[in-house]
Design a protein around this motif. Structure first.
Motif, PDB file in Angstrom:
ATOM      1  N   TRP A 165      -6.919  17.544  -2.605  1.00  0.00           N
ATOM      2  CA  TRP A 165      -6.753  17.483  -0.819  1.00  0.00           C
ATOM      3  C   TRP A 165      -5.196  18.120  -0.698  1.00  0.00           C
ATOM      4  CZ3 TRP A 165      -9.966  18.835   2.587  1.00  0.00           C
ATOM      5  CH2 TRP A 165     -11.188  19.069   2.462  1.00  0.00           C
ATOM      6  N   PHE A 211      -1.091  23.843   1.700  1.00  0.00           N
ATOM      7  CA  PHE A 211      -1.739  25.413   2.188  1.00  0.00           C
ATOM      8  C   PHE A 211      -1.973  25.469   4.033  1.00  0.00           C
ATOM      9  CE2 PHE A 211      -5.066  28.650   2.127  1.00  0.00           C
ATOM     10  CZ  PHE A 211      -4.697  30.195   1.961  1.00  0.00           C
ATOM     11  N   LEU A 212      -2.665  24.135   3.754  1.00  0.00           N
ATOM     12  CA  LEU A 212      -2.778  25.022   5.679  1.00  0.00           C
ATOM     13  C   LEU A 212      -1.649  24.759   6.296  1.00  0.00           C
ATOM     14  CD1 LEU A 212      -5.037  24.674   7.504  1.00  0.00           C
ATOM     15  CD2 LEU A 212      -5.176  22.125   7.289  1.00  0.00           C
ATOM     16  N   ASP A 263      -5.288  15.233  10.461  1.00  0.00           N
ATOM     17  CA  ASP A 263      -6.331  14.090  10.251  1.00  0.00           C
ATOM     18  C   ASP A 263      -6.678  14.275   8.263  1.00  0.00           C
ATOM     19  OD1 ASP A 263      -9.196  13.088  11.893  1.00  0.00           O
ATOM     20  OD2 ASP A 263      -9.873  14.219  10.073  1.00  0.00           O
ATOM     21  N   LYS A 321      -6.771  10.887   6.655  1.00  0.00           N
ATOM     22  CA  LYS A 321      -7.755  10.333   5.738  1.00  0.00           C
ATOM     23  C   LYS A 321      -7.245  10.164   4.405  1.00  0.00           C
ATOM     24  CE  LYS A 321     -11.363  10.887   8.469  1.00  0.00           C
ATOM     25  NZ  LYS A 321     -10.760  11.289  10.230  1.00  0.00           N
ATOM     26  N   ARG A 351     -16.505   5.897   3.877  1.00  0.00           N
ATOM     27  CA  ARG A 351     -16.152   6.922   5.244  1.00  0.00           C
ATOM     28  C   ARG A 351     -15.602   7.940   5.669  1.00  0.00           C
ATOM     29  NH1 ARG A 351     -13.450   7.873   9.524  1.00  0.00           N
ATOM     30  NH2 ARG A 351     -14.841   7.928  11.363  1.00  0.00           N
ATOM     31  N   ARG A 379     -16.034  12.368   5.621  1.00  0.00           N
ATOM     32  CA  ARG A 379     -15.358  13.374   6.371  1.00  0.00           C
ATOM     33  C   ARG A 379     -14.563  14.414   4.833  1.00  0.00           C
ATOM     34  NH1 ARG A 379     -18.101   9.124   8.526  1.00  0.00           N
ATOM     35  NH2 ARG A 379     -18.025   9.190  11.016  1.00  0.00           N
ATOM     36  N   HIS A 423     -19.076  17.984  14.194  1.00  0.00           N
ATOM     37  CA  HIS A 423     -17.513  17.840  15.188  1.00  0.00           C
ATOM     38  C   HIS A 423     -18.783  18.346  16.569  1.00  0.00           C
ATOM     39  CE1 HIS A 423     -14.810  19.118  12.153  1.00  0.00           C
ATOM     40  NE2 HIS A 423     -15.145  17.484  12.402  1.00  0.00           N
ATOM     41  N   ILE A 445     -13.560  19.501  19.378  1.00  0.00           N
ATOM     42  CA  ILE A 445     -13.580  19.442  18.591  1.00  0.00           C
ATOM     43  C   ILE A 445     -13.901  20.743  17.834  1.00  0.00           C
ATOM     44  CG2 ILE A 445     -13.218  19.281  15.717  1.00  0.00           C
ATOM     45  CD1 ILE A 445     -12.518  16.146  16.368  1.00  0.00           C
ATOM     46  N   PHE A 465      -9.529  29.108  14.359  1.00  0.00           N
ATOM     47  CA  PHE A 465      -9.796  30.135  13.513  1.00  0.00           C
ATOM     48  C   PHE A 465      -9.351  31.524  13.955  1.00  0.00           C
ATOM     49  CE2 PHE A 465     -13.379  27.470  12.440  1.00  0.00           C
ATOM     50  CZ  PHE A 465     -12.681  26.923  11.594  1.00  0.00           C
TER      51      PHE A 465
HETATM   52  C1  1PZ Z   1      -7.453  27.923   6.930  1.00  0.00           C
HETATM   53  C2  1PZ Z   1      -8.212  27.349   7.883  1.00  0.00           C
HETATM   54  C3  1PZ Z   1      -8.294  26.046   7.919  1.00  0.00           C
HETATM   55  C4  1PZ Z   1      -9.550  25.514   8.481  1.00  0.00           C
HETATM   56  C5  1PZ Z   1     -10.250  23.634   8.355  1.00  0.00           C
HETATM   57  C6  1PZ Z   1     -11.536  24.096   9.154  1.00  0.00           C
HETATM   58  C7  1PZ Z   1     -12.058  22.978   9.263  1.00  0.00           C
HETATM   59  C8  1PZ Z   1     -11.884  22.867  11.273  1.00  0.00           C
HETATM   60  C9  1PZ Z   1     -11.993  20.836  11.207  1.00  0.00           C
HETATM   61  C10 1PZ Z   1     -11.666  21.002  12.512  1.00  0.00           C
HETATM   62  C11 1PZ Z   1     -11.314  19.126  12.301  1.00  0.00           C
HETATM   63  C12 1PZ Z   1     -10.235  18.602  13.064  1.00  0.00           C
HETATM   64  C13 1PZ Z   1      -9.272  17.611  13.357  1.00  0.00           C
HETATM   65  C14 1PZ Z   1      -9.719  16.022  13.578  1.00  0.00           C
HETATM   66  C15 1PZ Z   1     -11.250  15.663  13.558  1.00  0.00           C
HETATM   67  C16 1PZ Z   1     -11.863  13.898  12.767  1.00  0.00           C
HETATM   68  O1  1PZ Z   1     -12.460  13.825  13.715  1.00  0.00           O
HETATM   69  C17 1PZ Z   1     -13.356  14.885  12.143  1.00  0.00           C
HETATM   70  C18 1PZ Z   1     -13.485  13.234  11.501  1.00  0.00           C
HETATM   71  O2  1PZ Z   1     -13.115  12.151  11.337  1.00  0.00           O
HETATM   72  P1  1PZ Z   1     -13.211  10.794  12.040  1.00  0.00           P
HETATM   73  O3  1PZ Z   1     -13.305  11.972  13.547  1.00  0.00           O
HETATM   74  O4  1PZ Z   1     -14.812  10.688  12.222  1.00  0.00           O
HETATM   75  O5  1PZ Z   1     -12.228  10.400  11.447  1.00  0.00           O
HETATM   76  N1  1PZ Z   1     -12.028  15.002  10.957  1.00  0.00           N
HETATM   77  C19 1PZ Z   1     -13.251  15.826   9.641  1.00  0.00           C
HETATM   78  O6  1PZ Z   1     -14.410  16.139  10.199  1.00  0.00           O
HETATM   79  C20 1PZ Z   1     -11.787  15.929   8.656  1.00  0.00           C
HETATM   80  C21 1PZ Z   1     -11.822  17.434   8.597  1.00  0.00           C
HETATM   81  C22 1PZ Z   1     -10.841  17.516   7.700  1.00  0.00           C
HETATM   82  C23 1PZ Z   1      -9.845  18.896   7.687  1.00  0.00           C
HETATM   83  C24 1PZ Z   1      -9.438  19.359   6.683  1.00  0.00           C
HETATM   84  C25 1PZ Z   1      -9.390  20.981   6.545  1.00  0.00           C
HETATM   85  C26 1PZ Z   1      -8.425  21.243   5.302  1.00  0.00           C
HETATM   86  C27 1PZ Z   1      -8.338  22.628   5.286  1.00  0.00           C
HETATM   87  C28 1PZ Z   1      -7.994  23.286   3.787  1.00  0.00           C
HETATM   88  C29 1PZ Z   1      -7.431  24.540   4.151  1.00  0.00           C
HETATM   89  C30 1PZ Z   1      -7.571  25.567   2.503  1.00  0.00           C
END
Ligand code: 1PZ
Length: 215
Positions: A37, A43-44, A57, A61, A107, A111, A151, A155, A163
């Motif tokens: 991660w 990368f992101l 976020d 985590k 939990r 996520r 979501h 969000i 995107f």
């Molecule tokens: C390459 C483009 C990247 C797009 C990534 C696609 C994911 C979009 C996710 C938007 C998440 C927005 C921020 C916060 C969300 C949180 O509310 C949720 C639930 O957690 P809680 O509120 O219950 O504590 N968090 C998540 O769902 C975890 C999201 C992790 C995303 C990691 C993406 C990593 C991308 C790697 C790129 C190669």
């Protein structure tokens, strides 16, 4: 540029960490999972600050999990399996609604686990995409099929807007730092089964313990 090297993403690196995730008896090592991660977050971040709210976020985590892995009960946080057993046996998980354990390892990992499904779908779309494919569309499709279902509207809206500014396929492939497009496609083909396996093992474990809807 001083310090730029350690910020540089390489798909190879992430592939390697996911490769190292599974133990001989198919347990998922938390340390490697978290390292995977970290690589993805790198990368992101290299894609621009618009994705800051997403990477923040993910980082928070990752930090929660690391604090358990380094804490007094570290020995129970070696694998996802041992974490689940330890937290459930000791009532450390809010199972139905948020209570005294809002940030359990279970939990928190859930996520990231759900996000791993998005990654799997997205990378597979990238792998099979053509030169004129739009990364934003591939990303949105993968998101709608996976994470979006967990979501709230706000969000989903913010993610959808982020995107739209994703770089095009060619730049995207370049940032992956693997080589020419054919090599990226080959590397993706190599990485995907590993990511899928880690995902599926975690999914089965969570399903078996009824943990797939943790608040
Ligand atoms: C390459 C483009 C990247 C797009 C990534 C696609 C994911 C979009 C996710 C938007 C998440 C927005 C921020 C916060 C969300 C949180 O509310 C949720 C639930 O957690 P809680 O509120 O219950 O504590 N968090 C998540 O769902 C975890 C999201 C992790 C995303 C990691 C993406 C990593 C991308 C790697 C790129 C190669």
């Amino acid at each position: 540029m001083a310090g730029s090297e350690d910020q540089k993403f390489s798909l190879q690196e992430v592939l390697d960490t996911f490769k190292l995730c599974l133990s001989e008896n198919k347990e998922v090592y938390l340390e490697q999972y978290v390292a995977g991660w970290r690589g993805l977050v790198k990368f992101l971040n290299s894609l621009g600050s618009v994705f800051g709210f997403i990477s923040k976020d993910a980082v928070s985590k990752i930090q929660i999990l690391v604090s358990y892995m380094k804490g007094e009960n570290a020995s129970h946080y070696a694998t996802v399996q041992s974490m689940v057993k330890y937290e459930l046996d000791n009532n450390l998980v809010d199972v139905n609604k948020k209570g005294s354990h809002p940030e359990s390892g279970c939990r928190t990992l859930l996520r990231l686990h759900r996000a791993l499904r998005w990654l799997e779908l997205f990378l597979d779309r990238l792998r099979t995409s053509t030169e004129d494919s739009k990364t934003s569309a591939l990303c949105a499709e993968a998101y709608n099929e996976s994470l979006a279902q967990h979501h709230p509207w706000m969000i989903r809206k913010a993610a959808g807007m982020a995107f739209l500014v994703l770089p095009g396929r060619q730049t995207f492939f370049e940032v992956m730092n693997v080589g020419p497009p054919e090599q990226v496609v080959a590397k993706l083909g190599e990485a995907l089964p590993l990511i899928s396996e880690v995902y599926q093992i975690t999914e089965d474990l969570y399903a078996q313990h009824n943990l797939l809807d943790l608040p």
